[in-house]
Design a protein around this motif. Structure first.
Motif, PDB file in Angstrom:
ATOM      1  N   LYS A 175     -22.075  38.600  -7.101  1.00  0.00           N
ATOM      2  CA  LYS A 175     -21.558  39.968  -6.993  1.00  0.00           C
ATOM      3  C   LYS A 175     -22.264  40.905  -7.972  1.00  0.00           C
ATOM      4  N   LYS A 176     -22.633  40.397  -9.157  1.00  0.00           N
ATOM      5  CA  LYS A 176     -23.354  41.228 -10.125  1.00  0.00           C
ATOM      6  C   LYS A 176     -24.756  41.560  -9.615  1.00  0.00           C
ATOM      7  N   LEU A 177     -25.398  40.584  -8.965  1.00  0.00           N
ATOM      8  CA  LEU A 177     -26.737  40.821  -8.444  1.00  0.00           C
ATOM      9  C   LEU A 177     -26.729  41.737  -7.226  1.00  0.00           C
ATOM     10  N   ASP A 178     -25.717  41.544  -6.369  1.00  0.00           N
ATOM     11  CA  ASP A 178     -25.626  42.341  -5.147  1.00  0.00           C
ATOM     12  C   ASP A 178     -24.169  42.727  -4.930  1.00  0.00           C
ATOM     13  N   PRO A 179     -23.774  43.927  -5.381  1.00  0.00           N
ATOM     14  CA  PRO A 179     -22.376  44.327  -5.239  1.00  0.00           C
ATOM     15  C   PRO A 179     -21.894  44.383  -3.787  1.00  0.00           C
ATOM     16  N   ASP A 180     -22.808  44.557  -2.848  1.00  0.00           N
ATOM     17  CA  ASP A 180     -22.446  44.606  -1.430  1.00  0.00           C
ATOM     18  C   ASP A 180     -22.719  43.276  -0.727  1.00  0.00           C
ATOM     19  N   ALA A 181     -22.618  42.173  -1.451  1.00  0.00           N
ATOM     20  CA  ALA A 181     -22.912  40.855  -0.878  1.00  0.00           C
ATOM     21  C   ALA A 181     -21.925  40.526   0.236  1.00  0.00           C
ATOM     22  N   SER A 182     -22.435  39.894   1.280  1.00  0.00           N
ATOM     23  CA  SER A 182     -21.580  39.523   2.406  1.00  0.00           C
ATOM     24  C   SER A 182     -20.745  38.295   2.047  1.00  0.00           C
ATOM     25  N   ILE A 183     -19.785  37.999   2.886  1.00  0.00           N
ATOM     26  CA  ILE A 183     -18.922  36.836   2.674  1.00  0.00           C
ATOM     27  C   ILE A 183     -19.746  35.547   2.759  1.00  0.00           C
ATOM     28  N   LEU A 184     -20.802  35.546   3.566  1.00  0.00           N
ATOM     29  CA  LEU A 184     -21.662  34.362   3.661  1.00  0.00           C
ATOM     30  C   LEU A 184     -22.434  34.139   2.364  1.00  0.00           C
ATOM     31  N   THR A 185     -22.888  35.213   1.754  1.00  0.00           N
ATOM     32  CA  THR A 185     -23.600  35.103   0.478  1.00  0.00           C
ATOM     33  C   THR A 185     -22.663  34.579  -0.599  1.00  0.00           C
ATOM     34  N   GLU A 186     -21.448  35.114  -0.623  1.00  0.00           N
ATOM     35  CA  GLU A 186     -20.475  34.654  -1.609  1.00  0.00           C
ATOM     36  C   GLU A 186     -20.095  33.199  -1.357  1.00  0.00           C
ATOM     37  N   GLY A 187     -19.988  32.811  -0.103  1.00  0.00           N
ATOM     38  CA  GLY A 187     -19.677  31.419   0.230  1.00  0.00           C
ATOM     39  C   GLY A 187     -20.786  30.473  -0.188  1.00  0.00           C
ATOM     40  N   ALA A 188     -22.022  30.890   0.047  1.00  0.00           N
ATOM     41  CA  ALA A 188     -23.157  30.060  -0.364  1.00  0.00           C
ATOM     42  C   ALA A 188     -23.212  29.927  -1.882  1.00  0.00           C
TER      43      ALA A 188
END
Length: 69
Positions: free
Chosen positions: A21-34
């Protein structure tokens, strides 16, 4: 002991998600899941690495002591 291991792995997952989230505040749920999966598994790998180093360290010190004598 199982609960402690789970808590360590969960903390790794949370830390990885927060880092994503710090690197990409608009991260998708898939990015957060990975990131969560990587953090969860990564904690186990780091623990294995340090456990292996601790197991090898006394042996290497003994070998160094015997070669000096």
């Amino acid at each position: 002991m199982g609960v402690i291991n789970f808590l360590e792995e969960a903390a790794g997952a949370v830390a990885a998600v927060e880092g994503a989230k710090k690197l990409d505040p608009d991260a998708s749920i898939l990015t957060e899941g990975a990131a969560a999966v990587a953090g969860f598994v990564g904690v186990e790998k780091v623990k294995e690495h340090f456990e292996n180093n601790d197991a090898e360290k006394p042996q290497s010190q003994d070998a160094g002591d015997s070669s000096e004598s």
